[in-house]
Design a protein around this motif. Structure first.
Motif, PDB file in Angstrom:
ATOM      1  N   ARG A 164      82.559  57.631  -2.330  1.00 11.49           N
ATOM      2  CA  ARG A 164      83.012  57.297  -0.974  1.00 11.49           C
ATOM      3  C   ARG A 164      82.021  56.397  -0.242  1.00 11.49           C
ATOM      4  O   ARG A 164      80.814  56.447  -0.474  1.00 11.49           O
TER       5      ARG A 164
ATOM      6  N   TYR B  69      81.929  64.367   1.991  1.00 14.03           N
ATOM      7  CA  TYR B  69      83.360  64.310   1.713  1.00 14.03           C
ATOM      8  C   TYR B  69      83.616  64.958   0.349  1.00 14.03           C
ATOM      9  O   TYR B  69      83.256  64.394  -0.679  1.00 14.03           O
TER      10      TYR B  69
ATOM     11  N   GLY C 253      83.935  57.521   4.571  1.00 15.94           N
ATOM     12  CA  GLY C 253      84.839  58.360   3.794  1.00 15.94           C
ATOM     13  C   GLY C 253      85.864  57.622   2.968  1.00 15.94           C
ATOM     14  O   GLY C 253      86.578  58.231   2.168  1.00 15.94           O
TER      15      GLY C 253
ATOM     16  N   GLU D 211      92.068  60.919  -4.794  1.00 19.64           N
ATOM     17  CA  GLU D 211      91.266  60.060  -3.928  1.00 19.64           C
ATOM     18  C   GLU D 211      89.974  59.673  -4.635  1.00 19.64           C
ATOM     19  O   GLU D 211      89.528  60.343  -5.573  1.00 19.64           O
TER      20      GLU D 211
END
Length: 307
Positions: free
Chosen positions: A221, A211, A225, A217
């Protein structure tokens, strides 16, 4: 005992919490603890006096009231440490209320907190900290997950980050700069130097992660994800310490303690360490002087010739 008190007292409590949130930048967890502590205090007074206490009545709290409340809290199982925290919350609230309403809060402020033994952090040795990082990098089934876990624990030990701070990094943080801007407890910012080993560990994780880092974000992860949970880092640390035969005190947070203790042992300045850790009070950082003194005495007792 259920929580119940007058609407005026409840409104004052909410206004105080809003004040702390707006002016002091108190975190959500801190505000929740304050709310609980003061609400239990107000509810006790309501039950103790058999009446709803308005703001004017709160201004007349006596020392016997304070002693009765503290005895009640110990009676419902509150530890000395927790009661000391609750008393601090109550004092802060009553000091603020007294300034707003114009009364003397001396009887509340004069209440003495119970004595308790403050638990010292249990840092790892430098060798154990390095071994943990190496072990974490070996134990995951997926190479990218192993690299991820190693990157996180390297940040905890190499930069003294809290677990929440490391997991709060977003895609914009890659590649890691030489100095990282961290927003910690109470929404307070601090600058933390990043060691080359930490930059390399994060770069290795990003290179192998399926990812790609995305602005806004989570940088770290989970397998599917989503943002990595602190529970998974705790589990990785648990597996590593069991493999290495380390005590149960070898937790992710212990790596942050180790960072501070090893800096102090190497001659680091206490105030500089305070800034690196993001402690609001120097007294919090001073715990590490006791840790270091304990270690020195252990070495002394082991090495000193006995008559």
């Amino acid at each position: 005992m259920g929580i119940g008190f007058s609407p005026a007292a409840g409104d004052a409590l909410l206004a105080w919490l809003d004040h702390l949130r707006a002016l002091d930048g108190a975190s959500a967890n801190t505000l929740s603890a304050y709310r609980s502590d003061v609400a239990w205090f107000l509810s006790f007074l309501h039950e103790h006096h058999g009446e709803s206490l308005g703001l004017a009545r709160l201004a007349t709290i006596t020392q016997p009231d304070m002693r009765a409340w503290m005895a009640h809290e110990r009676g419902r199982g509150l530890s000395a440490r927790s009661l000391a925290r609750a008393l601090s919350s109550v004092k802060n609230f009553m000091r603020w209320l007294a300034e707003r309403e114009g009364f003397d809060p001396t009887h509340v402020l004069a209440a003495r907190a119970p004595k308790y033994t403050r638990k010292l952090p249990r840092p790892l040795t430098e060798e154990a900290a390095r071994a943990v990082i190496e072990q974490v990098d070996l134990q995951a089934s997926e190479p990218w997950i192993a690299a991820r876990d190693a990157a996180v624990v390297t940040l905890l030990y190499g930069c003294g980050l809290r677990v929440s701070e490391a997991l709060g990094l977003t895609g914009e943080a890659h590649p890691l700069p030489e100095v990282l801007r961290i927003r910690g407890k109470g929404d307070k910012e601090r600058l933390v130097p990043v060691l080359p080993a930490a930059r390399e560990a994060v770069a290795a994780y990003v290179a192998s992660c399926p990812y790609p880092p995305t602005p806004g974000e989570a940088l770290f992860r989970g397998a599917r994800g989503g943002p990595l949970s602190r529970r998974l880092i705790a589990r990785a640390m648990e597996r590593a310490r069991m493999s290495l035969g380390l005590p149960a005190t070898a937790t992710p947070h212990a790596l942050r303690h180790s960072f501070a203790t090893h800096l102090l042992s190497a001659g680091g300045d206490l105030r500089a360490i305070q800034e690196l850790l993001g402690h609001a009070s120097l007294s919090t950082t001073q715990i590490y002087t006791a840790v270091d003194a304990t270690r020195i005495m252990e070495v002394y007792r082991a090495a000193h010739p006995r008559a």
